[in-house]
Design an enzyme around this catalytic site. Structure first.
Site, mmCIF file in Angstrom:
data_model
loop_
_atom_site.group_PDB
_atom_site.id
_atom_site.type_symbol
_atom_site.label_atom_id
_atom_site.label_comp_id
_atom_site.label_asym_id
_atom_site.label_seq_id
_atom_site.Cartn_x
_atom_site.Cartn_y
_atom_site.Cartn_z
ATOM 1 N N HIS A 1 14.430 29.589 49.820
ATOM 2 C CA HIS A 1 14.802 30.875 50.420
ATOM 3 C C HIS A 1 13.752 31.384 51.404
ATOM 4 O O HIS A 1 14.066 32.179 52.285
ATOM 5 C CB HIS A 1 15.073 31.907 49.326
ATOM 6 C CG HIS A 1 16.401 31.723 48.649
ATOM 7 N ND1 HIS A 1 17.065 32.724 47.988
ATOM 8 C CD2 HIS A 1 17.206 30.636 48.546
ATOM 9 C CE1 HIS A 1 18.217 32.265 47.504
ATOM 10 N NE2 HIS A 1 18.324 30.994 47.824
ATOM 11 N N ASN B 1 19.185 37.040 47.252
ATOM 12 C CA ASN B 1 17.900 37.270 46.585
ATOM 13 C C ASN B 1 17.931 38.414 45.578
ATOM 14 O O ASN B 1 17.298 38.335 44.526
ATOM 15 C CB ASN B 1 16.811 37.589 47.631
ATOM 16 C CG ASN B 1 16.467 36.393 48.509
ATOM 17 O OD1 ASN B 1 16.633 35.242 48.095
ATOM 18 N ND2 ASN B 1 15.999 36.661 49.725
ATOM 19 N N ARG C 1 13.328 27.357 44.159
ATOM 20 C CA ARG C 1 14.303 28.167 44.902
ATOM 21 C C ARG C 1 13.607 29.152 45.850
ATOM 22 O O ARG C 1 14.102 29.431 46.946
ATOM 23 C CB ARG C 1 15.215 28.910 43.909
ATOM 24 C CG ARG C 1 16.356 29.642 44.567
ATOM 25 C CD ARG C 1 17.416 30.037 43.543
ATOM 26 N NE ARG C 1 18.580 30.633 44.175
ATOM 27 C CZ ARG C 1 18.951 31.903 43.987
ATOM 28 N NH1 ARG C 1 18.267 32.699 43.192
ATOM 29 N NH2 ARG C 1 20.031 32.374 44.610
ATOM 30 N N HIS D 1 20.020 21.718 41.951
ATOM 31 C CA HIS D 1 20.835 22.361 40.914
ATOM 32 C C HIS D 1 20.975 21.453 39.694
ATOM 33 O O HIS D 1 21.859 21.641 38.878
ATOM 34 C CB HIS D 1 22.194 22.774 41.478
ATOM 35 C CG HIS D 1 22.126 23.911 42.452
ATOM 36 N ND1 HIS D 1 23.189 24.353 43.190
ATOM 37 C CD2 HIS D 1 21.072 24.709 42.809
ATOM 38 C CE1 HIS D 1 22.824 25.372 43.959
ATOM 39 N NE2 HIS D 1 21.537 25.596 43.760
HETATM 40 C C1 HEM Z 1 23.520 24.436 49.420
HETATM 41 C C2 HEM Z 1 23.494 25.744 49.354
HETATM 42 C C3 HEM Z 1 23.052 26.495 48.140
HETATM 43 C C4 HEM Z 1 23.697 27.531 47.565
HETATM 44 C C5 HEM Z 1 24.992 28.161 48.025
HETATM 45 C C6 HEM Z 1 22.934 27.927 46.421
HETATM 46 C C7 HEM Z 1 23.265 28.985 45.592
HETATM 47 C C8 HEM Z 1 22.630 29.248 44.407
HETATM 48 C C9 HEM Z 1 23.038 30.266 43.487
HETATM 49 C C10 HEM Z 1 24.206 31.235 43.688
HETATM 50 C C11 HEM Z 1 22.228 30.218 42.413
HETATM 51 C C12 HEM Z 1 22.265 31.097 41.168
HETATM 52 C C13 HEM Z 1 21.504 32.378 41.453
HETATM 53 C C14 HEM Z 1 21.740 33.435 40.408
HETATM 54 O O1 HEM Z 1 22.601 33.271 39.557
HETATM 55 O O2 HEM Z 1 21.021 34.460 40.447
HETATM 56 C C15 HEM Z 1 21.279 29.164 42.659
HETATM 57 C C16 HEM Z 1 20.268 28.816 41.807
HETATM 58 C C17 HEM Z 1 19.334 27.830 42.090
HETATM 59 N N1 HEM Z 1 19.183 27.181 43.291
HETATM 60 FE FE1 HEM Z 1 20.532 27.104 44.762
HETATM 61 N N2 HEM Z 1 21.847 27.122 46.313
HETATM 62 C C18 HEM Z 1 21.855 26.233 47.349
HETATM 63 C C19 HEM Z 1 20.887 25.296 47.637
HETATM 64 C C20 HEM Z 1 19.718 25.147 46.939
HETATM 65 C C21 HEM Z 1 18.590 24.388 47.393
HETATM 66 C C22 HEM Z 1 18.493 23.673 48.732
HETATM 67 C C23 HEM Z 1 17.648 24.462 46.413
HETATM 68 C C24 HEM Z 1 16.269 23.876 46.375
HETATM 69 C C25 HEM Z 1 15.902 22.803 47.034
HETATM 70 C C26 HEM Z 1 18.207 25.266 45.356
HETATM 71 C C27 HEM Z 1 17.614 25.524 44.156
HETATM 72 C C28 HEM Z 1 18.144 26.324 43.163
HETATM 73 C C29 HEM Z 1 17.610 26.394 41.829
HETATM 74 C C30 HEM Z 1 16.506 25.533 41.256
HETATM 75 C C31 HEM Z 1 18.337 27.371 41.155
HETATM 76 C C32 HEM Z 1 18.097 27.899 39.741
HETATM 77 C C33 HEM Z 1 17.083 29.027 39.848
HETATM 78 C C34 HEM Z 1 16.710 29.683 38.548
HETATM 79 O O3 HEM Z 1 17.077 29.237 37.474
HETATM 80 O O4 HEM Z 1 16.006 30.717 38.636
HETATM 81 N N3 HEM Z 1 19.455 25.692 45.728
HETATM 82 N N4 HEM Z 1 21.544 28.610 43.881
#
Ligand code: HEM
Ligand SMILES: *[C@@H]1O[C@H](CO)[C@@H](O)[C@H](O)[C@H]1NC(C)=O
Ligand SMILES: *[C@@H]1O[C@H](CO)[C@@H](O)[C@H](O)[C@H]1NC(C)=O
Ligand SMILES: *[C@@H]1O[C@H](CO)[C@@H](O)[C@H](O)[C@H]1NC(C)=O
Ligand SMILES: *[C@@H]1O[C@H](CO)[C@@H](O)[C@H](O)[C@H]1NC(C)=O
Ligand SMILES: *[C@@H]1O[C@H](CO)[C@@H](O)[C@H](O)[C@H]1NC(C)=O
Ligand SMILES: *[C@@H]1O[C@H](CO)[C@@H](O)[C@H](O)[C@H]1NC(C)=O
Ligand SMILES: *[C@@H]1O[C@H](CO)[C@@H](O)[C@H](O)[C@H]1NC(C)=O
Ligand SMILES: *[C@@H]1O[C@H](CO)[C@@H](O)[C@H](O)[C@H]1NC(C)=O
Ligand SMILES: *[C@@H]1O[C@H](CO)[C@@H](O)[C@H](O)[C@H]1NC(C)=O
Ligand SMILES: *[C@@H]1O[C@H](CO)[C@@H](O)[C@H](O)[C@H]1NC(C)=O
Ligand SMILES: *[C@@H]1O[C@H](CO)[C@@H](O)[C@H](O)[C@H]1NC(C)=O
Ligand SMILES: *[C@@H]1O[C@H](CO)[C@@H](O)[C@H](O)[C@H]1NC(C)=O
Length: 346
Positions: free
Chosen positions: A62, A90, A58, A189
């Site tokens: 970002h 973030n 992530r 995800h």
């Molecule tokens: C398409 C638009 C996307 C949105 C709106 C989005 C939004 C989010 C949100 C809201 C979270 C949870 C954050 C939290 O609860 O603090 C999250 C977690 C995550 N996102 Fe996304 N995301 C997107 C795309 C992506 C992309 C492109 C990747 C990587 C290629 C990604 C990888 C991850 C991962 C692996 C997590 C879990 C992180 C953790 O456990 O620390 N996301 N995302």
């Protein structure tokens, strides 16, 4: 004559920009063991923190969506920097910065002043996916680290969890990423966690009519309401993938088909009527090879967003600060050097 030389200069400058390319062999001579070192630190960290790989990929996402893959995300607040770490997507959300710093220390011991923090994020993303059972790909290298960050741009460019499909497509297309990339990369995800605050709006009074989001599976809804009460527990965590929490697989897509996407921004890929993304979800859900191939291709594409190369930017010695950042004077010197750099790279 001056005009002719001017023209040649402009043409050469244009070529040098277009041809400023990343390469998989960039550290072959200067830090041949870079991938093993990065992977070793992540494997060690994942013993006590099974979520760390998800957090690291992530960070790369970002980073790349804000002025390119230049490690701008990693810069702390300082006299000259307004950190991106306080941006909406973030703040109190990104994790793994300490592990990135451990990776950097390990690399500084083996190959000092050589591997950029931007490349660390790209390698860490790939290692994390492989460690979780996902596809491997050849990581392009040679990015350099920025001297700047841009909080305003982070707030503009990072998509939010309540984004509609139209907004998601817009945010990706600004980065040169299309609907296939959006669906493939959202497949990240398949691991990691989200806080209740990022989806609780779906559970109780979604559009002001007193009802939950109708695109959320009612069984899953009941489970999520247990974890996320209506007016408390915003920082409670749940798995992004309710089937295989820490494994990198295609289940993210089968979840969407059963209305079991956690974030609104996940479920819209399948539940927006008439959308071209539905067929892509169906493809990846039925064929993990197709997902893995597309994911690898899209990660490379994302990793290529506007890198600094050649002598642009710098190789930071610490990922959270620009070199010599202890005073404003050094900051001025550093930025003058970077402007020279893009000229001398011809
Ligand atoms: C398409 C638009 C996307 C949105 C709106 C989005 C939004 C989010 C949100 C809201 C979270 C949870 C954050 C939290 O609860 O603090 C999250 C977690 C995550 N996102 Fe996304 N995301 C997107 C795309 C992506 C992309 C492109 C990747 C990587 C290629 C990604 C990888 C991850 C991962 C692996 C997590 C879990 C992180 C953790 O456990 O620390 N996301 N995302
Ligand atoms: C490369 O790094 C790994 C992990 O730190 C280590 O096990 C291996 O021995 C190293 N190989 C070389 C050639 O230094
Ligand atoms: C391994 O991880 C532990 C904490 O999980 C940390 O204290 C230690 O420094 C790490 N060792 C290496 C070599 O990264
Ligand atoms: C970031 O979160 C902290 C709480 O941890 C809060 O005090 C601060 O105002 C937030 N920053 C922004 C820009 O929202
Ligand atoms: C940050 O990004 C915004 C929005 O694109 C832009 O207007 C601004 O000039 C940038 N600031 C810096 C310091 O680059
Ligand atoms: C997205 O771009 C890739 C090439 O990067 C291409 O193969 C794919 O067909 C495109 N998808 C769409 C929906 O345009
Ligand atoms: C989330 O989006 C939905 C539909 O796009 C909208 O009705 C709702 O008000 C939004 N909720 C929040 C908290 O922004
Ligand atoms: C749902 O939200 C709307 C407006 O945000 C509010 O007027 C209404 O009273 C709420 N309904 C319930 C059942 O909470
Ligand atoms: C979530 O948070 C609330 C209130 O902070 C707490 O009462 C509840 O037990 C938590 N639920 C879970 C599953 O962590
Ligand atoms: C809801 O999810 C369950 C499995 O978690 C599944 O059996 C059921 O078919 C889903 N319902 C819908 C409407 O997709
Ligand atoms: C699955 O996708 C791969 C890669 O696109 C393709 O070669 C293969 O034929 C597909 N398999 C099926 C059963 O459609
Ligand atoms: C499924 O996705 C793979 C990888 O992107 C692509 O090569 C293939 O053409 C797609 N198949 C269908 C039926 O859309
Ligand atoms: C950056 O901030 C983190 C967290 O506040 C801190 O641990 C770290 O030491 C800082 N790094 C630098 C170089 O200021």
């Amino acid at each position: 004559m001056g005009a002719v030389w001017g023209t040649i200069f402009v043409v050469l400058a244009a070529i040098s920009v277009t041809h400023a390319q990343l390469s998989p062999t960039f550290y072959d001579e200067t830090c041949p063991n870079v991938t093993d070192i990065v992977s070793g630190v992540i494997q060690n960290a994942s013993q006590s923190d099974p979520r760390i790989g998800a957090s690291l990929i992530r960070l790369h996402f970002h980073d790349c969506f804000v002025q390119g893959c230049d490690a701008s995300l990693l810069l702390n607040d300082s006299a000259t920097i307004v950190s991106e770490q306080q941006a909406l997507g973030n703040n109190n959300s990104i994790r793994g910065l300490d592990v990135v710093n451990n990776i950097k220390s390990a690399l500084e011991s083996s190959c000092p002043n050589t591997v950029s923090c931007a490349d660390i994020l790209a390698i860490a993303a790939q290692s994390s996916v492989v460690l979780a059972g996902g596809p491997s790909w050849t990581v392009q290298l040679g990015r350099r680290d920025s001297l700047t960050a841009n909080l305003t741009l982070a707030n503009l460019n990072l998509p939010g969890p309540n984004s509609t499909l139209e907004t998601l497509k817009d945010r990706f297309s600004v980065q040169g990423l299309n609907a296939t990339d959006l669906v493939a990369l959202s497949g990240a995800h398949t691991f990691g966690r989200a806080q209740c605050s990022t989806f609780v709006n779906r559970l109780y009074n979604f559009s002001g009519d007193g009802n939950p989001d109708s695109t959320l599976n009612t069984t899953y809804l009941a489970t999520l309401r247990q974890i996320c009460p209506q007016n408390a527990g915003g920082t409670n965590l749940t798995n992004l993938d309710l089937t295989t929490a820490d494994t990198f697989d295609k289940n993210y897509y089968s979840n969407l088909q059963l209305q079991n996407g956690l974030l609104f921004s996940d479920q819209v890929l399948f539940s927006t009527s008439g959308a071209d993304t539905i067929a892509i979800v169906n493809n990846f859900s039925s064929n993990q090879t197709a997902f893995f191939e597309a994911f690898a291709a899209s990660m490379i594409k994302m990793g290529n967003i506007n890198p600094l190369t050649g002598t642009q930017g710098e190789i930071r010695t610490q990922c959270n600060a620009v070199n010599g950042a202890s005073g404003l004077i050094m900051g001025g010197v550093a930025s003058a050097k970077s402007q020279d750099a893009s000229v001398s790279s011809i």
